[in-house]
Design an enzyme around this catalytic site. Sequence first.
Site, PDB file in Angstrom:
ATOM      1  N   ARG A 233      11.661 -18.855  37.610  1.00 36.98           N
ATOM      2  CA  ARG A 233      11.403 -19.973  38.505  1.00 36.98           C
ATOM      3  C   ARG A 233       9.980 -20.443  38.241  1.00 36.98           C
ATOM      4  O   ARG A 233       9.110 -19.627  37.917  1.00 36.98           O
ATOM      5  CB  ARG A 233      11.525 -19.548  39.982  1.00 36.98           C
ATOM      6  CG  ARG A 233      12.946 -19.376  40.473  1.00 36.98           C
ATOM      7  CD  ARG A 233      13.658 -20.714  40.642  1.00 36.98           C
ATOM      8  NE  ARG A 233      15.005 -20.570  41.170  1.00 36.98           N
ATOM      9  CZ  ARG A 233      16.108 -20.441  40.427  1.00 36.98           C
ATOM     10  NH1 ARG A 233      16.012 -20.445  39.107  1.00 36.98           N
ATOM     11  NH2 ARG A 233      17.294 -20.331  40.994  1.00 36.98           N
ATOM     12  N   GLU A 262      10.030 -29.150  40.163  1.00 41.82           N
ATOM     13  CA  GLU A 262      11.077 -29.811  39.355  1.00 41.82           C
ATOM     14  C   GLU A 262      11.641 -31.024  40.093  1.00 41.82           C
ATOM     15  O   GLU A 262      11.775 -30.994  41.309  1.00 41.82           O
ATOM     16  CB  GLU A 262      12.188 -28.802  39.059  1.00 41.82           C
ATOM     17  CG  GLU A 262      11.690 -27.659  38.196  1.00 41.82           C
ATOM     18  CD  GLU A 262      12.736 -26.588  37.953  1.00 41.82           C
ATOM     19  OE1 GLU A 262      13.923 -26.785  38.286  1.00 41.82           O
ATOM     20  OE2 GLU A 262      12.349 -25.530  37.435  1.00 41.82           O
ATOM     21  N   HIS A 280      15.377 -27.155  32.860  1.00 37.47           N
ATOM     22  CA  HIS A 280      16.127 -26.159  33.641  1.00 37.47           C
ATOM     23  C   HIS A 280      17.585 -26.051  33.152  1.00 37.47           C
ATOM     24  O   HIS A 280      18.527 -26.423  33.869  1.00 37.47           O
ATOM     25  CB  HIS A 280      16.080 -26.491  35.137  1.00 37.47           C
ATOM     26  CG  HIS A 280      16.376 -25.297  36.016  1.00 37.47           C
ATOM     27  ND1 HIS A 280      15.724 -25.054  37.188  1.00 37.47           N
ATOM     28  CD2 HIS A 280      17.253 -24.267  35.880  1.00 37.47           C
ATOM     29  CE1 HIS A 280      16.192 -23.947  37.745  1.00 37.47           C
ATOM     30  NE2 HIS A 280      17.126 -23.449  36.958  1.00 37.47           N
TER      31      HIS A 280
HETATM   32  P1  NAP Z   1      18.640  -9.562  39.332  1.00 43.24           P
HETATM   33  O1  NAP Z   1      19.755  -8.878  38.626  1.00 43.24           O
HETATM   34  O2  NAP Z   1      18.519  -9.402  40.798  1.00 43.24           O
HETATM   35  O3  NAP Z   1      17.287  -9.065  38.632  1.00 43.24           O
HETATM   36  C1  NAP Z   1      16.037  -9.411  39.092  1.00 43.24           C
HETATM   37  C2  NAP Z   1      15.030  -8.369  38.603  1.00 43.24           C
HETATM   38  O4  NAP Z   1      13.734  -8.787  38.990  1.00 43.24           O
HETATM   39  C3  NAP Z   1      15.303  -6.996  39.201  1.00 43.24           C
HETATM   40  O5  NAP Z   1      15.485  -6.043  38.183  1.00 43.24           O
HETATM   41  C4  NAP Z   1      14.085  -6.726  40.083  1.00 43.24           C
HETATM   42  O6  NAP Z   1      13.677  -5.373  39.997  1.00 43.24           O
HETATM   43  C5  NAP Z   1      13.020  -7.654  39.504  1.00 43.24           C
HETATM   44  N1  NAP Z   1      12.102  -8.092  40.552  1.00 43.24           N
HETATM   45  C6  NAP Z   1      12.425  -8.605  41.764  1.00 43.24           C
HETATM   46  N2  NAP Z   1      11.331  -8.839  42.487  1.00 43.24           N
HETATM   47  C7  NAP Z   1      10.277  -8.457  41.718  1.00 43.24           C
HETATM   48  C8  NAP Z   1       8.875  -8.430  41.930  1.00 43.24           C
HETATM   49  N3  NAP Z   1       8.330  -8.840  43.086  1.00 43.24           N
HETATM   50  N4  NAP Z   1       8.093  -7.971  40.936  1.00 43.24           N
HETATM   51  C9  NAP Z   1       8.621  -7.550  39.767  1.00 43.24           C
HETATM   52  N5  NAP Z   1       9.964  -7.543  39.515  1.00 43.24           N
HETATM   53  C10 NAP Z   1      10.769  -7.992  40.491  1.00 43.24           C
HETATM   54  O7  NAP Z   1      18.655 -11.115  39.063  1.00 43.24           O
HETATM   55  P2  NAP Z   1      19.201 -11.905  37.783  1.00 43.24           P
HETATM   56  O8  NAP Z   1      20.624 -12.231  37.987  1.00 43.24           O
HETATM   57  O9  NAP Z   1      18.786 -11.197  36.549  1.00 43.24           O
HETATM   58  O10 NAP Z   1      18.390 -13.289  37.945  1.00 43.24           O
HETATM   59  C11 NAP Z   1      16.993 -13.283  37.980  1.00 43.24           C
HETATM   60  C12 NAP Z   1      16.468 -14.663  38.315  1.00 43.24           C
HETATM   61  O11 NAP Z   1      16.562 -15.516  37.174  1.00 43.24           O
HETATM   62  C13 NAP Z   1      17.202 -15.456  39.394  1.00 43.24           C
HETATM   63  O12 NAP Z   1      16.884 -15.017  40.694  1.00 43.24           O
HETATM   64  C14 NAP Z   1      16.752 -16.877  39.117  1.00 43.24           C
HETATM   65  O13 NAP Z   1      15.552 -17.159  39.805  1.00 43.24           O
HETATM   66  C15 NAP Z   1      16.494 -16.861  37.612  1.00 43.24           C
HETATM   67  N6  NAP Z   1      17.512 -17.660  36.908  1.00 43.24           N
HETATM   68  C16 NAP Z   1      17.126 -18.774  36.224  1.00 43.24           C
HETATM   69  C17 NAP Z   1      18.078 -19.526  35.555  1.00 43.24           C
HETATM   70  C18 NAP Z   1      17.702 -20.761  34.793  1.00 43.24           C
HETATM   71  O14 NAP Z   1      18.504 -21.669  34.711  1.00 43.24           O
HETATM   72  N7  NAP Z   1      16.516 -20.819  34.192  1.00 43.24           N
HETATM   73  C19 NAP Z   1      19.422 -19.155  35.593  1.00 43.24           C
HETATM   74  C20 NAP Z   1      19.777 -18.019  36.288  1.00 43.24           C
HETATM   75  C21 NAP Z   1      18.802 -17.266  36.938  1.00 43.24           C
HETATM   76  P3  NAP Z   1      12.919  -4.667  41.232  1.00 43.24           P
HETATM   77  O15 NAP Z   1      13.688  -5.018  42.467  1.00 43.24           O
HETATM   78  O16 NAP Z   1      12.934  -3.217  40.882  1.00 43.24           O
HETATM   79  O17 NAP Z   1      11.528  -5.207  41.247  1.00 43.24           O
HETATM   80  C1  8YV Z   2      21.076 -23.404  37.825  1.00 48.31           C
HETATM   81  C2  8YV Z   2      19.762 -21.220  38.281  1.00 48.31           C
HETATM   82  O1  8YV Z   2      20.235 -24.290  37.178  1.00 48.31           O
HETATM   83  O2  8YV Z   2      21.444 -19.669  38.866  1.00 48.31           O
HETATM   84  C3  8YV Z   2      20.263 -20.005  38.990  1.00 48.31           C
HETATM   85  O3  8YV Z   2      19.471 -19.367  39.685  1.00 48.31           O
HETATM   86  O4  8YV Z   2      18.617 -21.520  38.317  1.00 48.31           O
HETATM   87  C4  8YV Z   2      20.676 -22.024  37.428  1.00 48.31           C
HETATM   88  O5  8YV Z   2      21.813 -21.335  37.090  1.00 48.31           O
HETATM   89  C5  8YV Z   2      21.167 -23.812  39.227  1.00 48.31           C
HETATM   90  O6  8YV Z   2      21.685 -22.846  40.044  1.00 48.31           O
HETATM   91  C6  8YV Z   2      21.971 -25.082  39.365  1.00 48.31           C
HETATM   92  O7  8YV Z   2      21.871 -25.537  40.628  1.00 48.31           O
END
Ligand code: NAP
Ligand code: 8YV
Length: 317
Positions: A233, A262, A280
């Site tokens: 993010r 964004e 994004h």
């Molecule tokens: P997840 O499985 O919950 O993994 C998140 C990881 O971050 C966990 O291993 C957690 O470990 C760590 N974390 C959480 N809080 C933290 C902190 N304060 N300091 C350090 N590490 C921390 O989530 P995910 O499914 O992998 O997704 C992660 C994130 O990616 C989403 O929440 C979203 O914001 C982002 N994302 C972006 C896109 C995009 O389009 N660019 C798409 C999908 C997701 P600990 O709890 O042990 O700290």
């Molecule tokens: C999408 C995301 O861009 O899943 C997330 O956390 O950031 C992305 O997959 C978003 O959710 C679309 O609204």
Amino acid sequence: MTDISILMPAPMPEPVIAALDARFTLHRLWEQPDADAFLAAHGTAIRGLAANTLAGPVGAALFDRLPALEIVANFGVGYDNIDAGAAAARGIVVTNTPGVLDAEVADLAIGLLLATIRRLPQADRYVRDGRWEDAPFPLSPTLRGRTVGILGLGAIGQQIARRLEGFDVAVAYHQRTRRDDVAYPYHDTPVALAQACDVLIAIVPGGAATRHLVDAEVLAALGPDGILVNVARGSVVDQPALIAALRDRTILAAGLDVYADEPHVPPELRAMENVVLLPHLGSASEHTRAAMGQLVVDNLLSWFGRGTALTPVPETA
Ligand code: NAP
Ligand code: 8YV
């Protein structure tokens, strides 16, 4: 279930809208000429909310206007757009879309890393501009011999790490809890991780706990050959500090999929040659957005059909 009212504040993919239209009374808030007046007239009937990560905050102010709300089904795995604590306090369940997008986002992170380090968009522009006819494109930095630090070795972070193994680079990580199911070296702070690597990929959730986790100190620790990739993010990175670090060559380059505000990307970033900027795109394939949409629909159907949500977030599980 057609008597159950679902509110959709911002558009979702057409198949989601069609599926919800078929089973519920779906209200498209963005089509209302006066959203406030619509909520005043119909808010008390709304029992479900189909929310979108990119469509603004969902919290107490909206919940106050939707007293019969039972479930917020978010189109996205990240739910920093939703005040899950306020939802839990009112007995509202929040669901997200874990699992179905992990591979897509991990693929994108690897693509963005390679594009940044080998300067692929710059090279594409070079050919299009006819400059290749004058001189070869300058040699790029390399992924060879690097150590990649993953900030957040969760579901997506682990898929990124697995892909990186195929590229024969070393992987290390930081998150709050050390994992006992991986052999990658663990570092107990973001600065320690940045000191130990020369690529940092951020893939933690957004929100207050991770705000500016990547700050000037972390960027300085990454060093002048360092590359930042942010697919988490925008709030996770101190954006002005990043702009300064790129301008002053405190780090070498950055690949960004997400931004502080964004879809606004600061002109300083847009003018820089040592950044690759994506709008994004992490999960943005037809295949994966369809799977995410189906999970939104399935969560609503499950909640109103059987009284259980399929993928509730921990705060409201
Ligand atoms: P997840 O499985 O919950 O993994 C998140 C990881 O971050 C966990 O291993 C957690 O470990 C760590 N974390 C959480 N809080 C933290 C902190 N304060 N300091 C350090 N590490 C921390 O989530 P995910 O499914 O992998 O997704 C992660 C994130 O990616 C989403 O929440 C979203 O914001 C982002 N994302 C972006 C896109 C995009 O389009 N660019 C798409 C999908 C997701 P600990 O709890 O042990 O700290
Ligand atoms: C999408 C995301 O861009 O899943 C997330 O956390 O950031 C992305 O997959 C978003 O959710 C679309 O609204």
